[in-house]
Design a protein around this motif. Structure first.
Motif, PDB file in Angstrom:
ATOM      1  N   ALA A 265       0.827  -1.212   0.000  1.00 16.32           N
ATOM      2  CA  ALA A 265       0.000   0.000   0.000  1.00 16.32           C
ATOM      3  C   ALA A 265       0.860   1.259   0.000  1.00 16.32           C
ATOM      4  O   ALA A 265       0.529   2.256  -0.648  1.00 16.32           O
ATOM      5  CB  ALA A 265      -0.930  -0.002   1.212  1.00 16.32           C
ATOM      6  N   ASP A 266       1.979   1.227   0.748  1.00 20.88           N
ATOM      7  CA  ASP A 266       2.843   2.416   0.855  1.00 20.88           C
ATOM      8  C   ASP A 266       4.288   1.935   0.861  1.00 20.88           C
ATOM      9  O   ASP A 266       4.698   1.163   1.744  1.00 20.88           O
ATOM     10  CB  ASP A 266       2.521   3.176   2.145  1.00 20.88           C
ATOM     11  N   THR A 267       5.078   2.368  -0.111  1.00 20.42           N
ATOM     12  CA  THR A 267       6.456   1.899  -0.220  1.00 20.42           C
ATOM     13  C   THR A 267       7.404   2.609   0.739  1.00 20.42           C
ATOM     14  O   THR A 267       8.499   2.111   1.022  1.00 20.42           O
ATOM     15  CB  THR A 267       6.968   2.111  -1.660  1.00 20.42           C
ATOM     16  N   ALA A 268       7.014   3.780   1.260  1.00 17.50           N
ATOM     17  CA  ALA A 268       7.943   4.625   2.025  1.00 17.50           C
ATOM     18  C   ALA A 268       8.601   3.906   3.211  1.00 17.50           C
ATOM     19  O   ALA A 268       9.827   3.999   3.387  1.00 17.50           O
ATOM     20  CB  ALA A 268       7.228   5.892   2.493  1.00 17.50           C
ATOM     21  N   PRO A 269       7.839   3.175   4.067  1.00 14.93           N
ATOM     22  CA  PRO A 269       8.488   2.564   5.241  1.00 14.93           C
ATOM     23  C   PRO A 269       9.513   1.494   4.886  1.00 14.93           C
ATOM     24  O   PRO A 269      10.335   1.125   5.735  1.00 14.93           O
ATOM     25  CB  PRO A 269       7.307   1.962   6.014  1.00 14.93           C
ATOM     26  N   LEU A 270       9.475   0.971   3.667  1.00  8.58           N
ATOM     27  CA  LEU A 270      10.337  -0.143   3.300  1.00  8.58           C
ATOM     28  C   LEU A 270      11.700   0.304   2.792  1.00  8.58           C
ATOM     29  O   LEU A 270      12.624  -0.506   2.686  1.00  8.58           O
ATOM     30  CB  LEU A 270       9.654  -1.005   2.230  1.00  8.58           C
ATOM     31  N   PHE A 278      11.696  -4.161  -4.343  1.00  8.99           N
ATOM     32  CA  PHE A 278      10.620  -4.480  -3.402  1.00  8.99           C
ATOM     33  C   PHE A 278      10.361  -5.987  -3.365  1.00  8.99           C
ATOM     34  O   PHE A 278      10.147  -6.568  -2.294  1.00  8.99           O
ATOM     35  CB  PHE A 278       9.341  -3.733  -3.793  1.00  8.99           C
ATOM     36  N   LEU A 279      10.391  -6.654  -4.524  1.00 10.49           N
ATOM     37  CA  LEU A 279      10.195  -8.105  -4.540  1.00 10.49           C
ATOM     38  C   LEU A 279      11.305  -8.813  -3.750  1.00 10.49           C
ATOM     39  O   LEU A 279      11.053  -9.810  -3.070  1.00 10.49           O
ATOM     40  CB  LEU A 279      10.154  -8.617  -5.982  1.00 10.49           C
ATOM     41  N   LEU A 282      10.396  -8.507  -0.131  1.00 14.89           N
ATOM     42  CA  LEU A 282       9.347  -9.468   0.214  1.00 14.89           C
ATOM     43  C   LEU A 282       9.941 -10.853   0.475  1.00 14.89           C
ATOM     44  O   LEU A 282       9.569 -11.537   1.439  1.00 14.89           O
ATOM     45  CB  LEU A 282       8.306  -9.552  -0.901  1.00 14.89           C
ATOM     46  N   ARG A 283      10.859 -11.281  -0.392  1.00 14.48           N
ATOM     47  CA  ARG A 283      11.497 -12.593  -0.196  1.00 14.48           C
ATOM     48  C   ARG A 283      12.253 -12.623   1.134  1.00 14.48           C
ATOM     49  O   ARG A 283      12.155 -13.576   1.907  1.00 14.48           O
ATOM     50  CB  ARG A 283      12.452 -12.901  -1.349  1.00 14.48           C
ATOM     51  N   ASP A 284      13.019 -11.556   1.393  1.00 17.92           N
ATOM     52  CA  ASP A 284      13.775 -11.497   2.645  1.00 17.92           C
ATOM     53  C   ASP A 284      12.848 -11.508   3.858  1.00 17.92           C
ATOM     54  O   ASP A 284      13.192 -12.055   4.914  1.00 17.92           O
ATOM     55  CB  ASP A 284      14.635 -10.225   2.689  1.00 17.92           C
ATOM     56  N   ALA A 285      11.664 -10.922   3.717  1.00 17.41           N
ATOM     57  CA  ALA A 285      10.721 -10.828   4.840  1.00 17.41           C
ATOM     58  C   ALA A 285      10.073 -12.176   5.156  1.00 17.41           C
ATOM     59  O   ALA A 285       9.520 -12.357   6.240  1.00 17.41           O
ATOM     60  CB  ALA A 285       9.638  -9.800   4.533  1.00 17.41           C
ATOM     61  N   GLY A 286      10.138 -13.115   4.221  1.00 11.48           N
ATOM     62  CA  GLY A 286       9.553 -14.429   4.460  1.00 11.48           C
ATOM     63  C   GLY A 286       8.330 -14.741   3.629  1.00 11.48           C
ATOM     64  O   GLY A 286       7.695 -15.776   3.833  1.00 11.48           O
ATOM     65  N   PHE A 287       7.978 -13.849   2.699  1.00 12.31           N
ATOM     66  CA  PHE A 287       6.801 -14.070   1.866  1.00 12.31           C
ATOM     67  C   PHE A 287       7.143 -14.951   0.659  1.00 12.31           C
ATOM     68  O   PHE A 287       8.306 -15.023   0.228  1.00 12.31           O
ATOM     69  CB  PHE A 287       6.230 -12.738   1.378  1.00 12.31           C
TER      70      PHE A 287
END
Length: 744
Positions: A265-270, A278-279, A282-287
């Motif tokens: 929804a919002d890219t800023a915090p990432l 970004f992908l 996501l992989r690093d986060a565990g998704f």
């Protein structure tokens, strides 16, 4: 007017033919009125089919047919801008929010995606993008377009707290409990991902993606549906949507769903600046992130990715229906912005459905376990979506008439959801002279019994339990897990028993002896001599004493199965596992059920008149009663074990029930209304049912008690007007604890 001859197409052809002539005002007004009428019709059709797709998970047309209507409406509105209104389907995000779930407002709007139906339209988008950003200034991230259900996952302080469907783009359905059962959804973001967020690690984020069902899981789910007499899902996307919207998370947990994440929804915090980066986050986060992703720097590379995806779509264990192409840079995405319903920085290149022509040689009847006669198209073999198909179900006579397919026709076939072979329809221009309309037979082709067709029903069926076409499937269903659970008796052994003439119906299982089973020929042979056992190479291998002893032991154990299992195992139409349990709890013995009237059966919660009529019809067939009597003589229990039911109820509801008084509320009807604090209404209803009560949703003179919590409305008012006793939550808890009712 056919789908190929839309009003817009005809209007365009007419304009091209007359382009050298100046149109008159009268002609222009006529065309404008025709365009307005067609736009209204398209909006109506799109709204209807979107509701079938998003809200009911029961589409009536293909995605390609829906997309074609949407494209036609977009073209009409481009030619006549005054047709664009706030209510036009082109101006909104597809989707609906069901009232059965709590609503959730998304952190930011979830948009739809504009479609490119061919390479020409994809190139037009690429040209517009290059013109807006500068030639050669843009890179693109290409991702497979997963055919599933859009979902948004919210994390706070790195912890998963909420999941919602896309809904109407602004508001979705709260499916948190169901999504928690999906194995690849992380409960917590990884430390690596949180460290990358730095000071923003505590910020709430909403990541987005798709919930899907793997093709293998979809096929197994439909096999289970067939075994229980339920309608199968049309395709994996519908199966995924239906599974995610279950009221009971336990059902969702059994459906083997999975996810691919690809948006936020919002890219800023990432602290990421592009889709590709970004992908990686996501992989690093565990998704779960689809591995088939590429960053392309030229339109030619985009073309190549799309071509490869189309060529290998059949190799995947999940459905895709195209490729999503996105401008990679988030800064450039912001520069391009959005339309009313979709981002300008992304396009969905939709794959055409792979369709092939072949010749329909014959329409044959297949008789299923429940006796339903299903017409099946047998056609010349043809390769579709990576595999050879030569037959496809035509479902029923209504479907045959709707499609107007006839033996000898050249037909178009494809795979629904890239999985299930389906006949699209005939090529009328190639219909042979004299081709006749096909009709259902009056007699069962397998046993010669009259075919039954009830008024208001689509299906035609043979109701004789002796029908040989039903025998194998009935026998396999009887021994299966969830029915009589007879381990060691599989398809191969059933085939051998039938070939030997030892088993024709389920009662014959209990006449078998260890010697007769041991002597059965397995169809395999010894590879070499064995003098010790007295066999020679080439001799047939029998089943043998060890396996035979196990089979007989399992058959004997199955005699103790309760009545609910027997009812399910008999394959009575519409009687699945839960219905069998409800009927068995009500009547307790087979004898009581056989003599019960249809009204008493229909009054059982969750049964109703349709199932009751099916049950009575089954017990009205003399051959069926004869088989049941032989089962009784063989020693089957044919009664429901209430001690087991009471134990399960105590475990699931927390209600301790004395076994001698397992049904103290039998014959009483309760209605629950308002808000309960100690239990949910579903939990309270389950606890009442465990004590034998019936729980309904409406108040009438037959209602025994109404349980009313805070916020009770019209049901409480009606109860008071009818003089129905009302219990508060404290009184309900005493009833559940003691099984004793307060004095009226």
């Amino acid at each position: 007017m056919t789908e190929q001859q839309s009003l817009f197409d005809l209007s365009r052809a007419s304009n091209e033919a007359a382009e050298s002539h100046e149109p008159t005002p009268e002609r222009a007004d006529e065309e404008r009125r025709a365009a307005a009428a067609r736009a209204a019709e398209l909006n109506h059709q799109l709204e209807y089919h979107a509701y079938r797709y998003y809200a009911l998970d029961a589409p009536e047309i293909t995605d390609a047919a829906f997309d074609k209507m949407l494209v036609e409406l977009q073209q009409l509105e481009a030619a006549y801008p005054e047709l664009v209104t706030a209510h036009s389907y082109t101006q909104r995000v597809g989707g609906y929010v069901s009232p059965q779930f709590q609503s959730v407002t998304h952190m930011a709007r979830m948009y739809s995606m504009d479609d490119a139906m061919n390479l020409e339209e994809l190139d037009e988008w690429l040209d517009r993008t290059e013109a807006a950003l500068g030639a050669g200034q843009a890179s693109y991230t290409c991702e497979l377009k997963i055919d599933g259900l859009g979902v948004a996952l919210t994390y706070e302080n790195g912890l998963f707290v909420r999941a919602a469907t896309r809904g109407d783009g602004t508001t979705g359905e709260d499916v948190t409990l169901n999504v928690r059962t999906i194995k690849d959804v992380p409960a917590r973001l990884s430390e690596t991902a949180l460290a990358h967020m730095g000071a923003d690690a505590a910020t709430a984020i909403e990541v987005r993606g798709e919930v899907y069902m793997p093709k293998g899981s979809f096929l197994r789910l439909n096999e289970e549906a067939d075994a229980e007499g339920r309608d199968p899902f049309a395709n994996p996307r519908n199966a995924a949507a239906g599974s995610l919207r279950q009221k009971d998370p336990k059902v969702t947990a059994r459906r083997d769903l999975a996810t691919f994440l690809y948006a936020v929804a919002d890219t800023a915090p990432l602290h990421v600046t592009s889709q590709h980066d970004f992908l990686s986050w996501l992989r690093d986060a565990g998704f779960s992130v689809n591995p088939n992703v590429a960053r392309c720097t030229t339109p030619a590379e985009v073309h190549e990715f799309c071509a490869q995806a189309l060529a290998h779509r059949a190799d995947l264990d999940y459905d895709i229906d195209g490729v999503v192409v996105k401008v990679d840079s988030f800064a450039q995405q912001d520069e391009l912005g959005f339309t009313a319903r979709a981002p300008r920085w992304a396009i969905a290149f939709k794959f055409p459905p792979e369709e092939k022509e072949t010749v329909l040689r014959e329409i044959r009847i297949q008789v299923g376990r429940t006796g339903v006669l299903t017409p099946v198209a047998e056609f010349d073999p043809v390769v579709v979506a990576g595999s050879t198909i030569a037959r496809a179900t035509l479902h029923n006579i209504d479907e045959i008439r709707r499609k107007d397919v006839r033996e000898g026709d050249t037909i178009v076939v494809h795979k629904a959801g890239d999985v299930i072979p389906e006949v699209v329809g005939p090529v009328l221009a190639k219909r042979p002279e004299g081709a006749q309309e096909w009709d259902m037979p009056a007699m069962c082709p397998a046993c010669g019994s009259p075919v039954v067709h009830e008024e208001g029903e689509v299906a035609y069926r043979c109701v004789s339990i002796d029908c040989p076409a039903q025998t194998k499937e009935r026998l396999a269903h009887w021994v299966s897990r969830g029915c009589m659970d007879i381990d060691g008796v599989g398809d191969e052994l059933i085939d051998k028993l039938m070939e030997a003439g030892l088993v024709r119906d389920v009662a014959d299982f209990y006449t078998l002896t260890a010697d007769t089973v041991a002597a059965l020929d397995t169809g395999r042979t010894y590879l070499k001599d064995d003098k010790r056992r007295g066999v020679r190479a080439g001799d047939s291998i029998p089943v043998g004493a060890t396996i035979a002893a196990k089979v007989i032991d399992e058959l004997n154990k199955s005699k103790q199965q309760p009545l609910s299992r027997v009812l399910f195992a008999l394959g009575i139409r519409h009687v699945g596992k839960s219905v069998g349990e409800a009927i068995a709890r009500r009547f307790l013995t087979l004898d009581a059920l056989v003599v019960a009237n249809e009204e008493d059966i229909a009054a059982i919660d969750g049964v109703g008149p349709k199932i009751a009529a099916s049950v009575k019809q089954f017990f009205s067939v003399p051959e069926n009663l004869a088989v049941l009597e032989r089962l009784r003589v063989a020693g089957l229990t044919l009664e429901e074990d209430l001690s087991g039911e009471a134990a399960r109820a105590a475990e699931e509801t927390g209600v301790s029930v004395d076994l001698a008084e397992a049904q103290p509320l039998a014959g009483l009807t309760f209605v629950l209304t308002g808000t309960l604090e100690r239990r949910t209404r579903d939990e309270a209803g389950a606890a009442l049912k465990a004590l034998g009560a019936k729980v309904t949703g409406s108040v009438s003179k037959k209602t025994s008690y109404v349980v009313a919590g805070p916020g009770a409305g019209s049901k409480l008012t009606k109860a008071e007007s009818l003089g129905v006793p009302v219990l508060d939550e404290e009184q309900l808890e005493r009833v559940l604890a003691t099984g004793t009712l307060p004095a009226k």
